[in-house]
Motif scaffolding. Structure first.
Motif, PDB file in Angstrom:
ATOM      1  N   UNK A  57       0.825  -1.209   0.000  1.00  0.00           N
ATOM      2  CA  UNK A  57       0.000   0.000   0.000  1.00  0.00           C
ATOM      3  C   UNK A  57       0.858   1.258   0.000  1.00  0.00           C
ATOM      4  N   UNK A  58       1.901   1.265   0.811  1.00  0.00           N
ATOM      5  CA  UNK A  58       2.797   2.417   0.893  1.00  0.00           C
ATOM      6  C   UNK A  58       3.481   2.661  -0.445  1.00  0.00           C
ATOM      7  N   UNK A  59       3.952   1.579  -1.072  1.00  0.00           N
ATOM      8  CA  UNK A  59       4.653   1.715  -2.345  1.00  0.00           C
ATOM      9  C   UNK A  59       3.710   2.175  -3.453  1.00  0.00           C
ATOM     10  N   UNK A  60       2.519   1.620  -3.508  1.00  0.00           N
ATOM     11  CA  UNK A  60       1.554   2.032  -4.532  1.00  0.00           C
ATOM     12  C   UNK A  60       1.181   3.502  -4.369  1.00  0.00           C
ATOM     13  N   UNK A  61       0.917   3.916  -3.150  1.00  0.00           N
ATOM     14  CA  UNK A  61       0.527   5.304  -2.910  1.00  0.00           C
ATOM     15  C   UNK A  61       1.646   6.273  -3.281  1.00  0.00           C
ATOM     16  N   UNK A  62       2.880   5.880  -2.963  1.00  0.00           N
ATOM     17  CA  UNK A  62       4.019   6.753  -3.253  1.00  0.00           C
ATOM     18  C   UNK A  62       4.228   6.949  -4.752  1.00  0.00           C
ATOM     19  N   UNK A  63       3.751   5.990  -5.553  1.00  0.00           N
ATOM     20  CA  UNK A  63       3.916   6.065  -7.010  1.00  0.00           C
ATOM     21  C   UNK A  63       2.644   6.564  -7.710  1.00  0.00           C
ATOM     22  N   UNK A  64       1.678   7.067  -6.943  1.00  0.00           N
ATOM     23  CA  UNK A  64       0.483   7.628  -7.539  1.00  0.00           C
ATOM     24  C   UNK A  64      -0.605   6.621  -7.853  1.00  0.00           C
ATOM     25  N   UNK A  65      -0.553   5.445  -7.235  1.00  0.00           N
ATOM     26  CA  UNK A  65      -1.550   4.412  -7.488  1.00  0.00           C
ATOM     27  C   UNK A  65      -2.476   4.222  -6.283  1.00  0.00           C
ATOM     28  N   UNK A  66      -2.869   5.339  -5.679  1.00  0.00           N
ATOM     29  CA  UNK A  66      -3.769   5.283  -4.537  1.00  0.00           C
ATOM     30  C   UNK A  66      -5.097   4.625  -4.897  1.00  0.00           C
ATOM     31  N   UNK A  67      -5.462   4.691  -6.182  1.00  0.00           N
ATOM     32  CA  UNK A  67      -6.759   4.162  -6.632  1.00  0.00           C
ATOM     33  C   UNK A  67      -6.750   2.656  -6.853  1.00  0.00           C
ATOM     34  N   UNK A  68      -5.583   2.016  -6.816  1.00  0.00           N
ATOM     35  CA  UNK A  68      -5.491   0.580  -7.100  1.00  0.00           C
ATOM     36  C   UNK A  68      -5.718  -0.215  -5.813  1.00  0.00           C
ATOM     37  N   UNK A  69      -6.764  -1.025  -5.761  1.00  0.00           N
ATOM     38  CA  UNK A  69      -7.055  -1.779  -4.538  1.00  0.00           C
ATOM     39  C   UNK A  69      -6.171  -3.012  -4.380  1.00  0.00           C
ATOM     40  N   UNK A  70      -6.108  -3.487  -3.143  1.00  0.00           N
ATOM     41  CA  UNK A  70      -5.341  -4.682  -2.801  1.00  0.00           C
ATOM     42  C   UNK A  70      -6.297  -5.797  -2.393  1.00  0.00           C
ATOM     43  N   UNK A  71      -6.235  -6.905  -3.128  1.00  0.00           N
ATOM     44  CA  UNK A  71      -6.991  -8.111  -2.793  1.00  0.00           C
ATOM     45  C   UNK A  71      -6.045  -9.035  -2.031  1.00  0.00           C
ATOM     46  N   UNK A  72      -6.080  -8.933  -0.714  1.00  0.00           N
ATOM     47  CA  UNK A  72      -5.097  -9.621   0.114  1.00  0.00           C
ATOM     48  C   UNK A  72      -5.447 -11.098   0.288  1.00  0.00           C
ATOM     49  N   UNK A  73      -4.459 -11.965   0.013  1.00  0.00           N
ATOM     50  CA  UNK A  73      -4.584 -13.382   0.360  1.00  0.00           C
ATOM     51  C   UNK A  73      -4.377 -13.466   1.875  1.00  0.00           C
ATOM     52  N   UNK A  74      -5.368 -13.016   2.618  1.00  0.00           N
ATOM     53  CA  UNK A  74      -5.207 -12.827   4.059  1.00  0.00           C
ATOM     54  C   UNK A  74      -5.073 -14.139   4.807  1.00  0.00           C
ATOM     55  N   UNK A  75      -5.857 -15.131   4.381  1.00  0.00           N
ATOM     56  CA  UNK A  75      -5.890 -16.417   5.077  1.00  0.00           C
ATOM     57  C   UNK A  75      -5.565 -17.497   4.056  1.00  0.00           C
ATOM     58  N   UNK A  76      -4.296 -17.807   3.961  1.00  0.00           N
ATOM     59  CA  UNK A  76      -3.827 -18.793   2.990  1.00  0.00           C
ATOM     60  C   UNK A  76      -3.166 -19.932   3.760  1.00  0.00           C
ATOM     61  N   UNK A  77      -3.759 -21.086   3.658  1.00  0.00           N
ATOM     62  CA  UNK A  77      -3.297 -22.243   4.423  1.00  0.00           C
ATOM     63  C   UNK A  77      -2.209 -23.013   3.677  1.00  0.00           C
ATOM     64  N   UNK A  78      -1.343 -23.654   4.442  1.00  0.00           N
ATOM     65  CA  UNK A  78      -0.334 -24.558   3.888  1.00  0.00           C
ATOM     66  C   UNK A  78      -1.056 -25.855   3.542  1.00  0.00           C
ATOM     67  N   UNK A  79      -1.647 -25.878   2.362  1.00  0.00           N
ATOM     68  CA  UNK A  79      -2.638 -26.885   2.006  1.00  0.00           C
ATOM     69  C   UNK A  79      -2.104 -27.908   1.013  1.00  0.00           C
ATOM     70  N   UNK A  80      -2.651 -29.113   1.098  1.00  0.00           N
ATOM     71  CA  UNK A  80      -2.365 -30.151   0.110  1.00  0.00           C
ATOM     72  C   UNK A  80      -3.179 -29.961  -1.164  1.00  0.00           C
ATOM     73  N   UNK A  81      -4.078 -28.979  -1.191  1.00  0.00           N
ATOM     74  CA  UNK A  81      -4.939 -28.743  -2.339  1.00  0.00           C
ATOM     75  C   UNK A  81      -4.280 -27.910  -3.440  1.00  0.00           C
ATOM     76  N   UNK A  82      -3.003 -27.576  -3.301  1.00  0.00           N
ATOM     77  CA  UNK A  82      -2.338 -26.726  -4.293  1.00  0.00           C
ATOM     78  C   UNK A  82      -1.530 -27.513  -5.330  1.00  0.00           C
TER      79      UNK A  82
END
Length: 328
Positions: free
Chosen positions: A180-205
């Protein structure tokens, strides 16, 4: 028969009544279609463990994009396979990286199609991990903070190429704030972040790692991806991302973690994304090819289950199939 009698079946008596009172609706606009992009020309290569899913070279992207657009799917998630790999994943943040080129190509062909750029290093590093590896006393460790610098650099390069949404999947501590800090500093305040907030160490990958050629070359990812046994930890991870500026929260995988999706829905008010991952796709495809299950029925029931659990958006390799079935 004595009364009062509750006759629940009254509201199931016809298709029209069932449609009228249906509590959970799945719409084509809920779906995001993942795509794998590769260097070269004339390439449309099926992934053996994911029937119906392909790696595309840039010159053949239009075949897939045309179909996606005609089906009414509004967003794609891009994964790239680089020409070369190195210790620091240089291909992830090069101006002419594969994701950057694919994004510009898509925006040229279909400017209204949302491009979500996967922001990670694992496809681009020679060791296959999602961050910088440091060797300490003969032991290899993923160094969190130097990894953040490269992830932020990757996100900025993707935004410069025209990505509509940045989707960091690395599970490094502090990654949302760094990006977020890097995007804002480069003028990309409008670009949203879709965070992989809960990503499990899964056998499904497993099939995905074949598709993206991103399997770790040593060890595993359990020091940064989550333990499948933990739910309260998922809430802590999501809370951190909210505080750091995430615009979406994601749970990955989806099918075995519907309780986690529900927990996030009840605790946070950001749009919630479920990732219906590669093995969830491949298991259904394999069973359907053997004639053991009704593929359409199973898929639509799974996707409805994810929506019912609380997902607003579903990333799924079934997106095109589901979009066709929803039209019928």
């Amino acid at each position: 028969m004595s009364f009062p009698i509750i006759r629940h079946r009254r509201l199931r008596g016809s298709s029209a009544i069932r449609n009228l009172i249906r509590e959970t609706q799945l719409h084509v606009h809920d779906l995001v279609h993942p795509m794998f992009v590769i260097y070269g020309s004339g390439i449309k290569r099926e992934i053996p463990s994911m029937p119906g899913v392909y790696q595309y070279s840039l010159d053949r992207l239009d075949e897939e994009l045309r179909e996606v657009a005609e089906l009414g799917i509004q967003a794609v998630l891009l994964f790239g396979l680089p020409e070369h790999k190195d210790e620091t994943g240089t291909g992830a943040y090069e101006e002419e990286g594969i994701i950057q080129q694919a994004t510009r190509r898509i925006k040229q062909l279909y400017p209204d199609l949302l491009v979500i750029a996967d922001t990670c290093l694992c496809e681009y590093t020679s060791h296959g991990h999602c961050g910088v590896v440091h060797h300490i006393g003969g032991r290899a460790e993923i160094d969190n903070d130097p990894s953040l610098e490269l992830l932020a650099r990757t996100a900025v390069s993707q935004a410069k190429a025209g990505a509509d949404i940045i989707a960091p999947s690395n599970m490094m501590d502090g990654y949302v704030q760094a990006i977020r800090t890097a995007l804002d500093a480069q003028g990309f305040e409008h670009v949203p972040i879709m965070a992989y907030s809960v990503k499990y160490a899964s056998a499904f990958y497993g099939p995905f790692r074949d598709a993206a050629q991103s399997a770790p070359q040593f060890g595993d990812r359990k020091t940064y991806q989550m333990d499948p046994a933990n739910l309260r930890e998922a809430l802590r991870e999501a809370e951190s991302d909210v505080r750091e500026g995430a615009d979406f929260l994601m749970v990955k995988p989806a099918l075995a973690y519907l309780d986690v999706i529900r927990a996030l829905k009840e605790n946070f008010d950001l749009p919630l994304v479920a990732y219906n991952v590669s093995a969830e796709y491949s298991m259904v495809k394999a069973a359907a090819q053997n004639g053991w299950i009704d593929e359409r029925g199973i898929v639509m029931e799974m996707l409805i289950g994810m929506k019912r659990a609380g997902a607003d958006i579903i990333l799924t390799y079934f997106a095109k199939d589901a979009a066709r079935w929803l039209k019928e």
